[in-house]
Structure formats: C-alpha cells, structure tokens
Design a protein around this motif. Structure first.
Motif, PDB file in Angstrom:
ATOM      1  N   MET A   1     -15.520   5.827 -43.550  1.00 54.66           N
ATOM      2  CA  MET A   1     -16.799   5.577 -43.067  1.00 54.66           C
ATOM      3  C   MET A   1     -17.403   6.985 -43.091  1.00 54.66           C
ATOM      4  O   MET A   1     -17.101   8.194 -42.767  1.00 54.66           O
ATOM      5  N   SER A   2     -18.551   6.698 -43.654  1.00 57.31           N
ATOM      6  CA  SER A   2     -19.581   8.095 -43.751  1.00 57.31           C
ATOM      7  C   SER A   2     -20.170   8.565 -42.562  1.00 57.31           C
ATOM      8  O   SER A   2     -20.491   7.778 -41.821  1.00 57.31           O
ATOM      9  N   GLU A   3     -20.332   9.832 -42.386  1.00 59.86           N
ATOM     10  CA  GLU A   3     -20.831  10.424 -41.292  1.00 59.86           C
ATOM     11  C   GLU A   3     -22.425  10.319 -41.258  1.00 59.86           C
ATOM     12  O   GLU A   3     -23.097  10.394 -42.345  1.00 59.86           O
ATOM     13  N   THR A  20     -29.169   7.752 -41.080  1.00 57.48           N
ATOM     14  CA  THR A  20     -28.486   7.089 -42.578  1.00 57.48           C
ATOM     15  C   THR A  20     -27.280   7.659 -42.767  1.00 57.48           C
ATOM     16  O   THR A  20     -26.910   8.750 -41.999  1.00 57.48           O
ATOM     17  N   THR A  21     -26.717   7.531 -43.913  1.00 58.52           N
ATOM     18  CA  THR A  21     -25.383   8.052 -44.434  1.00 58.52           C
ATOM     19  C   THR A  21     -25.866   8.750 -45.636  1.00 58.52           C
ATOM     20  O   THR A  21     -26.706   8.481 -46.238  1.00 58.52           O
ATOM     21  N   GLU A  22     -24.954   9.581 -46.057  1.00 64.34           N
ATOM     22  CA  GLU A  22     -25.310  10.273 -47.333  1.00 64.34           C
ATOM     23  C   GLU A  22     -25.095   9.493 -48.636  1.00 64.34           C
ATOM     24  O   GLU A  22     -25.984   9.660 -49.708  1.00 64.34           O
ATOM     25  N   LYS A  23     -24.298   8.419 -48.509  1.00 61.64           N
ATOM     26  CA  LYS A  23     -24.455   7.314 -49.576  1.00 61.64           C
ATOM     27  C   LYS A  23     -25.703   6.487 -49.579  1.00 61.64           C
ATOM     28  O   LYS A  23     -26.215   5.998 -50.646  1.00 61.64           O
ATOM     29  N   GLU A  24     -26.301   6.189 -48.569  1.00 64.93           N
ATOM     30  CA  GLU A  24     -27.433   5.518 -48.469  1.00 64.93           C
ATOM     31  C   GLU A  24     -28.749   6.399 -48.496  1.00 64.93           C
ATOM     32  O   GLU A  24     -29.894   5.898 -48.575  1.00 64.93           O
ATOM     33  N   LYS A  25     -28.673   7.580 -48.519  1.00 67.51           N
ATOM     34  CA  LYS A  25     -29.905   8.393 -48.353  1.00 67.51           C
ATOM     35  C   LYS A  25     -30.894   8.513 -49.445  1.00 67.51           C
ATOM     36  O   LYS A  25     -32.068   8.071 -49.302  1.00 67.51           O
TER      37      LYS A  25
END
Length: 94
Positions: A1-3, A20-25
């Motif tokens: 899970m992303s921080e 948000t998350t780094e993945k969704e930024k």
C-alpha cells in the motif's frame, strides 16, 4: 500500500492541499491541469459569463465525457462477452 502524500495544487485560482499517493499524484496533477485548461477555454469563449457559471459548464462537459466513456466501456464489455460466447460455441463444435 502506498504511503499518503500531500500535494499542493493551484486550481481555478485557488490553492488546495490534497492527500494522495505517489502512484496517483501525476493523475491528480493532470486532472488539475485539464480543469484549468477547460476553464480557461470557456473563459475565452464567454468572457462576460460569471465564473461560477463557467465552472458549472466545465463540470457538465467533463461529466458528459465521463458518461460517454463509460457507455463505450460497457459496449466493449458486452462485445467481449459476445465474442467469448462465440468462441465457446465454436470450440464445442471442434
């Protein structure tokens, strides 16, 4: 899970701090850019219209696009099911 991370965005002249998350930024930043671009486009076309009305017009156009894409995806899913049934029928004949 992303921080979770906090992102600062400037949208329609306002600053927002969003989690948000780094993945969704990147997607969130692109969404803000798209919203700003659409707003500016509408603003150029109708410079005398109230900003709140322009925001509603932009929201409606974007929602039309979402609904259109959703409909297309549903049609593709239906076509996939039909093709799967045809393949199964052909496989039974072989």
């Amino acid at each position: 899970m992303s921080e979770p991370i906090t992102v600062e965005l400037r949208v329609l002249g306002h600053s927002f701090r969003l989690v948000t998350t780094e993945k969704e930024k990147a997607d969130l930043e692109r969404a803000a850019l798209l919203l700003n671009d659409k707003y500016d486009e509408f603003r150029r076309k109708a410079p005398r219209v109230e900003p709140s009305k322009i925001i509603i017009m932009v929201a409606l156009e974007l929602m039309q696009e979402v609904l259109s894409m959703n409909k297309t995806l549903q049609e593709y899913a239906h076509a996939e099911r039909l093709l799967a049934n045809i393949i199964d029928d052909v496989a039974e004949l072989v």
